[in-house]
Design a protein around this motif. Structure first.
Motif, PDB file in Angstrom:
ATOM      1  N   ASP A  76       0.634  -1.438  -0.159  1.00  0.00           N
ATOM      2  CA  ASP A  76      -0.257   0.194   0.257  1.00  0.00           C
ATOM      3  C   ASP A  76       1.070   1.604   0.193  1.00  0.00           C
ATOM      4  N   PHE A  77       0.953   2.241  -0.931  1.00  0.00           N
ATOM      5  CA  PHE A  77       1.467   3.084  -1.471  1.00  0.00           C
ATOM      6  C   PHE A  77       0.871   4.197  -0.872  1.00  0.00           C
ATOM      7  N   TYR A  83      -4.469  12.446  -8.016  1.00  0.00           N
ATOM      8  CA  TYR A  83      -5.587  11.668  -8.664  1.00  0.00           C
ATOM      9  C   TYR A  83      -6.748  11.545  -7.274  1.00  0.00           C
ATOM     10  N   ARG A  84      -6.591  11.208  -5.936  1.00  0.00           N
ATOM     11  CA  ARG A  84      -6.921  10.411  -5.027  1.00  0.00           C
ATOM     12  C   ARG A  84      -7.373   9.070  -5.216  1.00  0.00           C
ATOM     13  N   THR A  85      -6.002   8.588  -6.070  1.00  0.00           N
ATOM     14  CA  THR A  85      -6.053   7.287  -6.561  1.00  0.00           C
ATOM     15  C   THR A  85      -5.505   6.129  -5.666  1.00  0.00           C
ATOM     16  N   PRO A  86      -5.327   4.684  -5.653  1.00  0.00           N
ATOM     17  CA  PRO A  86      -4.096   4.590  -4.823  1.00  0.00           C
ATOM     18  C   PRO A  86      -2.568   4.549  -6.113  1.00  0.00           C
ATOM     19  N   GLN A  89      -1.438   1.672  -7.692  1.00  0.00           N
ATOM     20  CA  GLN A  89      -2.042   1.366  -8.771  1.00  0.00           C
ATOM     21  C   GLN A  89      -1.631   2.415 -10.619  1.00  0.00           C
ATOM     22  N   MET A  90      -1.160   2.971  -9.852  1.00  0.00           N
ATOM     23  CA  MET A  90      -0.753   4.515 -10.419  1.00  0.00           C
ATOM     24  C   MET A  90       0.862   3.727 -11.103  1.00  0.00           C
ATOM     25  N   VAL A  91       1.473   3.295 -10.159  1.00  0.00           N
ATOM     26  CA  VAL A  91       2.536   2.348 -10.482  1.00  0.00           C
ATOM     27  C   VAL A  91       2.303   1.414 -11.393  1.00  0.00           C
ATOM     28  N   ASP A 278       3.047  16.862  -5.487  1.00  0.00           N
ATOM     29  CA  ASP A 278       2.479  15.527  -5.348  1.00  0.00           C
ATOM     30  C   ASP A 278       3.436  14.220  -4.364  1.00  0.00           C
ATOM     31  N   LEU A 279       3.814  14.334  -3.903  1.00  0.00           N
ATOM     32  CA  LEU A 279       4.702  14.265  -2.801  1.00  0.00           C
ATOM     33  C   LEU A 279       4.868  12.836  -2.171  1.00  0.00           C
ATOM     34  N   ILE A 280       3.367  12.525  -2.391  1.00  0.00           N
ATOM     35  CA  ILE A 280       3.322  10.789  -1.490  1.00  0.00           C
ATOM     36  C   ILE A 280       3.610  10.091  -3.117  1.00  0.00           C
ATOM     37  N   VAL A 281       3.109  10.273  -4.188  1.00  0.00           N
ATOM     38  CA  VAL A 281       3.822   9.781  -5.009  1.00  0.00           C
ATOM     39  C   VAL A 281       4.904   9.354  -5.726  1.00  0.00           C
ATOM     40  N   VAL A 282       6.017  11.051  -5.646  1.00  0.00           N
ATOM     41  CA  VAL A 282       7.053  10.972  -5.703  1.00  0.00           C
ATOM     42  C   VAL A 282       8.077  10.124  -4.584  1.00  0.00           C
ATOM     43  N   GLU A 283       7.717  10.047  -3.558  1.00  0.00           N
ATOM     44  CA  GLU A 283       8.313   9.323  -2.676  1.00  0.00           C
ATOM     45  C   GLU A 283       8.169   7.848  -2.985  1.00  0.00           C
TER      46      GLU A 283
END
Length: 315
Positions: A76-77, A83-86, A89-91, A278-283
């Motif tokens: 779970d990232f 985008y308010r999506t997991p 899933q994006m990765v 979008d820090l959570i995506v970058v991290e």
């Protein structure tokens, strides 16, 4: 071999722990608040505070770090701020573009470089050697993004053999997907092939001066037979190092190429996430790329031990 593997595995775990701390806190201290960025400069303070609470940005950084790591351990990232999506899933969606592109480019690089390096080493000082070294010098000097644009100009715009950008999708078949990735893979592969060919040539030239190579020649083997039977295996250690580094570079460093060809890969995702704060995506994406780099290096270490058993006895 088991002891050697366990030691390398412990080193991998420690490296991942250190990398996760550095990635999280370095990105978190970057200037700019994601909530303020998303709402704009005219947003009310209470609205920004409410969004920060919704995104979980109002809790201490160390708690967010612990939650982030615990989530990654179970796949779970987190959820994208924009985008308010997991994020997982994006990765996953983008990885099905970046990973095949990386493997495609690495395969092309290896298939081109190893025969070229061996050919140059076997003809040291001759016309063939000079030609190969001249071509590799050009390949090292030319930036891959410039080469990518030239490929688009020649093969997409002038000859119309390929699309200038975009990805057809795997749902249209393996051939259509690989065809869409061919120009980007060539743009990534040729500069890396130039480096790998030079390393292969240098390593093989060092091996050719060894006593066992002269003994093999004295027993009646031709130069080509000596290289294939005795020289290639012993020259592979530095080559494996470069191949491992190239895989990591191609996977993590294809941002510019994905921008040139408008490919929906991890590089483009990171670029968009940085632009949107979008820090959570970058991290998460950076951590995934670091994980890939460390795992590849781990695999290369094991390949060292398989190629050269002396390494196992030193541990």
């Amino acid at each position: 071999m088991i002891r050697y593997t366990l030691k390398r595995l412990m080193s991998l775990i420690v490296s991942l722990c250190i990398a996760s701390v550095l990635i999280f806190f370095v990105i978190e201290v970057a200037p700019g608040d994601p909530a303020s960025f998303m709402l704009g400069i005219n947003a009310q303070e209470d609205t920004v505070a409410a969004l920060r609470t919704e995104l979980g940005l109002d809790v201490p950084k160390w708690q967010r770090y612990v939650a982030w790591v615990q989530g990654m351990l179970v796949g779970d990232f987190g959820t994208s701020y924009t985008y308010r999506t997991p994020v997982a899933q994006m990765v996953a969606d983008r990885l099905w573009v970046s990973l095949p592109l990386t493997l495609y480019a690495l395969t092309l690089s290896t298939v081109i470089a190893l025969p070229a390096g061996m050919y140059a080493a076997a003809r040291r000082g001759r016309t063939g050697d000079v030609a190969v070294m001249g071509a590799t010098q050009f390949g090292v000097a030319v930036p891959n993004f410039w080469f990518a644009m030239m490929l688009v100009l020649v093969f997409a715009i002038n000859l119309r053999w390929f699309s200038a950008g975009g990805f057809a999708g795997w749902d249209k078949g393996l051939g259509a997907g690989l065809w869409s990735l061919t120009l980007p893979a060539i743009a990534l592969a040729l500069p890396q092939a130039a480096i790998l060919a030079r390393v292969m040539r240098s390593a093989l030239l060092d091996v050719l001066t060894e006593d066992y190579m002269r003994t093999a020649r004295a027993k009646g083997l031709t130069k080509s037979q000596t290289i294939w039977r005795h020289g290639l295996r012993n020259a592979l250690i530095p080559v494996l190092t470069i191949i491992g580094l190239q895989f990591s570079f191609l996977l993590a460093g294809s941002i510019i190429i994905e921008q040139v060809f408008y490919l929906p890969g991890l590089g483009r995702l990171v670029f968009q996430a940085i632009s949107a704060r979008d820090l959570i995506v970058v991290e998460s994406v950076v951590m995934l790329l670091v994980f890939a780099v460390i795992v590849v290096n781990f695999a290369v270490d094991l390949a060292y031990a398989a190629v050269d058993p002396r390494l196992r006895s030193r541990t």
